[in-house]
Design a protein around this motif. Sequence first.
Motif, short mmCIF file in Angstrom:
data_model
loop_
_atom_site.label_atom_id
_atom_site.label_comp_id
_atom_site.label_asym_id
_atom_site.label_seq_id
_atom_site.Cartn_x
_atom_site.Cartn_y
_atom_site.Cartn_z
N GLY A 394 0.81 -1.21 0.00
CA GLY A 394 0.00 0.00 0.00
C GLY A 394 0.85 1.26 0.00
N TRP A 395 1.92 1.26 0.79
CA TRP A 395 2.83 2.41 0.81
C TRP A 395 3.44 2.65 -0.57
CZ3 TRP A 395 3.33 6.40 3.80
CH2 TRP A 395 2.94 6.33 5.14
N ARG A 396 3.85 1.59 -1.23
CA ARG A 396 4.46 1.74 -2.56
C ARG A 396 3.44 2.28 -3.56
NH1 ARG A 396 7.47 -3.67 -4.21
NH2 ARG A 396 8.29 -2.26 -5.82
N ASP A 397 2.23 1.73 -3.53
CA ASP A 397 1.20 2.20 -4.46
C ASP A 397 0.83 3.66 -4.20
OD1 ASP A 397 1.15 -0.30 -5.59
OD2 ASP A 397 -0.66 -0.97 -4.52
N TYR A 398 0.72 4.00 -2.91
CA TYR A 398 0.34 5.37 -2.57
C TYR A 398 1.45 6.34 -2.94
CZ TYR A 398 -1.35 9.36 0.08
OH TYR A 398 -1.78 10.62 0.44
N ALA A 399 2.71 5.99 -2.69
CA ALA A 399 3.82 6.86 -3.06
C ALA A 399 3.87 7.08 -4.56
CB ALA A 399 5.14 6.24 -2.57
N HIS A 400 3.64 6.04 -5.34
CA HIS A 400 3.64 6.17 -6.80
C HIS A 400 2.53 7.11 -7.26
CE1 HIS A 400 3.41 4.95 -11.08
NE2 HIS A 400 4.67 4.56 -10.92
#
Length: 476
Positions: A394-400
Amino acid sequence: MAGKQNGNGDAEDTAGGDDHALSPGKPGSRHDAYAQLADRFASGAAIPLPTFLHGQARREHVRACILEDHATRIDARAQGTQEKFEELAGDLYKYFRGTALGFYRDMAGMDAARPKVLLLGDVHPGNFGVMPNADNVPIFSVNDFDEVAYGPYSWDLKRGAAGFILAAKCAGGLKRKQRRRVAKCFAKGYIAGMKHFADGADPNDDVFRMDNAPPIICDLFDDAMENRADWLADDHQNETRKGFSPSSSREPVTSRRDEFQGYLDELAERNGIEPGGRFGELRVKDVAHVYGKGCASLGLTRFHIMIEGPEKDGTDDIIVEFKLSRLSALDGLAPHGDLDTGARARRVAEGQRIHIPNGDVFYGAVEIDGESYMTRERAPFRDDIDQSDLDYDGWRDYAHACGRALALAHARSDDAGAIDYDIEPAILEDMAPHHLFIHDVACFAEEAVDRMKRDWKAYRKDYRRGAFTRRFERYG
């Protein structure tokens, strides 16, 4: 301190932080010194930055930056000031969010040769979210324009990457290698967004909505949606729905209703807001003094006004916020040539206009008691993501997704802002090779976070010893 002329020909002071009354004769102001440092560093002179300070010298530098940045609030004994200092001591991520001036003084003059954009100025996971556009439709974008200023595009990426590393640590509990990958996803999302606009997408009408957002943002839209009538009754109105309810963070000041009607009329005329539709008669029902909002803004004066909706039964009223503005933390530090967004609240309003296509119509600026206030609508679906709910993916998707949203804001710097060349290809070329650029941003962010951890520990010791409870004039 010598003034400069803003775009309207009015004199504008140039003190740092929110102490716009500082002058060369008043202890604590180092704005001009830092502006000169930034200019000399950008021109190639070997001038040491605060990052070269260590031990007690660094500790005193951090203390002085925080005191200077909060001088007006300390002098005025503004409600919320000590609460902010306490919050900064209690949480590393909040310390990062509330000390942008010190962060940027460490960067004074950097990246002078890189392409310039209108910077958001305070990029971190909490400054992206859902908000209303001009048609009262929810969109996802950058959502805090208090620090906007022209400067190298890389400044937003570097602060944003540091913000994601810290948030993923403090709120997400991720390990160091995972946090680094999250920061890289933020930079990758930015590059993907820039490529999208370089390939022909129009930044004037391309924004995340419920119909085109990535899945993690669609989930945020679902979470943010709330019935206006319920939101008003639960969070703002008294039992009669005719005014604000009092609370520990809100004091109704109904006696100032006519005064704020004048401010609303002025704002409506300037922004082209006509009575009718959801705006009703543009009549102010009530006014409240609001305390304890935000992190960086704690201690800055705020008012909310309640505008009567067309139904006149309190179920469709509009809440507009008036917040005291200050100079950007980047003022005098970011290399920008002769680009200028204007003074105080006008600068904030201009930033919103440039960064968001078809944005909130209530974004603007008014003068209250000789001070500059920015204005914006508060809406039931104004919300940001719950960081504690994010796992590693989720962190990776949100950062992207946030990287892509930042690219949209930057891409509008030539069409809607003061940049006079095609910004997207210039930035893509400057970042090449992209894999190396991504690595450099992540390395910078990790070093900045490690330095901030040390600064935070020193701040906590100073806070316990009472360094931030005395009057500012005692420190030079």
